[in-house]
Write a protein that holds these residues in place. Structure first.
Motif, PDB file in Angstrom:
ATOM      1  N   ALA A   2       1.011  -1.259   0.081  1.00  0.00           N
ATOM      2  CA  ALA A   2       0.162   0.176  -0.133  1.00  0.00           C
ATOM      3  C   ALA A   2       0.757   1.126   0.034  1.00  0.00           C
ATOM      4  CB  ALA A   2      -0.841   0.001   1.310  1.00  0.00           C
ATOM      5  N   LEU A   3       0.313   2.214  -0.636  1.00  0.00           N
ATOM      6  CA  LEU A   3       0.935   3.774  -0.549  1.00  0.00           C
ATOM      7  C   LEU A   3       0.634   4.490   0.576  1.00  0.00           C
ATOM      8  CD1 LEU A   3       1.187   4.306  -4.505  1.00  0.00           C
ATOM      9  CD2 LEU A   3       2.972   3.368  -2.972  1.00  0.00           C
ATOM     10  N   VAL A  12       4.792  -2.447   3.237  1.00  0.00           N
ATOM     11  CA  VAL A  12       4.579  -3.847   2.679  1.00  0.00           C
ATOM     12  C   VAL A  12       4.460  -4.850   3.827  1.00  0.00           C
ATOM     13  CG1 VAL A  12       6.009  -5.560   1.471  1.00  0.00           C
ATOM     14  CG2 VAL A  12       6.315  -3.326   0.933  1.00  0.00           C
ATOM     15  N   ALA A  13       3.297  -5.894   3.518  1.00  0.00           N
ATOM     16  CA  ALA A  13       3.328  -7.105   4.262  1.00  0.00           C
ATOM     17  C   ALA A  13       4.100  -8.177   4.026  1.00  0.00           C
ATOM     18  CB  ALA A  13       1.856  -7.426   4.370  1.00  0.00           C
ATOM     19  N   LYS A  19       5.842  -9.524   9.058  1.00  0.00           N
ATOM     20  CA  LYS A  19       6.171  -8.311   9.466  1.00  0.00           C
ATOM     21  C   LYS A  19       5.623  -7.220   8.507  1.00  0.00           C
ATOM     22  CE  LYS A  19       9.698  -8.850  12.730  1.00  0.00           C
ATOM     23  NZ  LYS A  19       9.558  -8.601  13.998  1.00  0.00           N
ATOM     24  N   LEU A  20       5.329  -6.141   8.952  1.00  0.00           N
ATOM     25  CA  LEU A  20       4.991  -4.869   8.228  1.00  0.00           C
ATOM     26  C   LEU A  20       6.243  -4.083   8.177  1.00  0.00           C
ATOM     27  CD1 LEU A  20       2.269  -3.416   7.199  1.00  0.00           C
ATOM     28  CD2 LEU A  20       2.855  -2.052   8.932  1.00  0.00           C
ATOM     29  N   PRO A  30      14.648   1.702   4.821  1.00  0.00           N
ATOM     30  CA  PRO A  30      13.800   1.301   5.593  1.00  0.00           C
ATOM     31  C   PRO A  30      13.336   2.332   6.652  1.00  0.00           C
ATOM     32  CG  PRO A  30      15.816   0.392   5.997  1.00  0.00           C
ATOM     33  CD  PRO A  30      15.939   1.169   4.612  1.00  0.00           C
ATOM     34  N   VAL A  31      12.091   2.414   7.065  1.00  0.00           N
ATOM     35  CA  VAL A  31      11.540   3.337   7.629  1.00  0.00           C
ATOM     36  C   VAL A  31      10.943   2.449   8.971  1.00  0.00           C
ATOM     37  CG1 VAL A  31       9.841   5.272   8.364  1.00  0.00           C
ATOM     38  CG2 VAL A  31      10.966   5.116   6.017  1.00  0.00           C
ATOM     39  N   ALA A  32      10.143   1.603   8.926  1.00  0.00           N
ATOM     40  CA  ALA A  32       9.875   0.727  10.137  1.00  0.00           C
ATOM     41  C   ALA A  32       9.766  -0.711   9.612  1.00  0.00           C
ATOM     42  CB  ALA A  32       8.200   1.118  10.331  1.00  0.00           C
ATOM     43  N   ASN A  33       9.817  -1.505  10.797  1.00  0.00           N
ATOM     44  CA  ASN A  33       9.648  -3.044  10.621  1.00  0.00           C
ATOM     45  C   ASN A  33       8.966  -3.488  11.762  1.00  0.00           C
ATOM     46  OD1 ASN A  33      10.161  -5.470   9.846  1.00  0.00           O
ATOM     47  ND2 ASN A  33      12.064  -5.675  10.657  1.00  0.00           N
TER      48      ASN A  33
END
Length: 123
Positions: A2-3, A12-13, A19-20, A30-33
């Motif tokens: 999704a954007l 991304v899933a 993980k998201l 990368p911003v989040a995991n």
């Protein structure tokens, strides 16, 4: 995927491990995991509430807050095992979840609505 246009992220899933992830649209950094329900299938961005909804075959619907780069999970809603197909319709402000038939119950479409009283993610 999704954007998240507001933040400039691709979300991304991942299934294994569950993980998201969020990545910068500008450079792919990368911003989040964060942890995600297992067997993710469908993902939707709710721009109005700045949330991401993910339906998973492990019998959960996860809701993430996209206002922060950390993407914290704000709800982990129990559904039905293998109910992973969903559709979020922003114009109706609802998320539909396809639920398979069981020996004791027929197939169904479950409808989730955000809670308007306090804007909590789904009752």
């Amino acid at each position: 995927m999704a954007l998240n246009d507001r933040a400039g992220h691709v979300v991304v899933a991942f299934r294994n491990p569950a993980k998201l992830g969020a990545f910068s649209m500008a450079d792919g950094a990368p911003v989040a995991n964060v942890d995600l329900c297992a067997d993710a299938d469908d993902m939707f961005m709710d721009a109005k509430r700045e949330r991401v909804y993910v339906s998973c075959g492990d019998g959960h619907l996860d809701v993430f807050d996209t206002r922060e780069d950390a993407y914290p999970r704000i709800n982990h809603i129990a559904t039905i095992a293998r109910a992973r197909t969903s559709l979020f319709v922003p114009e109706l402000d609802v998320l539909f979840l396809a639920v398979r038939a069981t020996p004791s119950e027929p197939a169904a479409i479950w409808v989730f609505r955000p809670n308007y009283m306090n804007e909590e993610p789904f009752p």
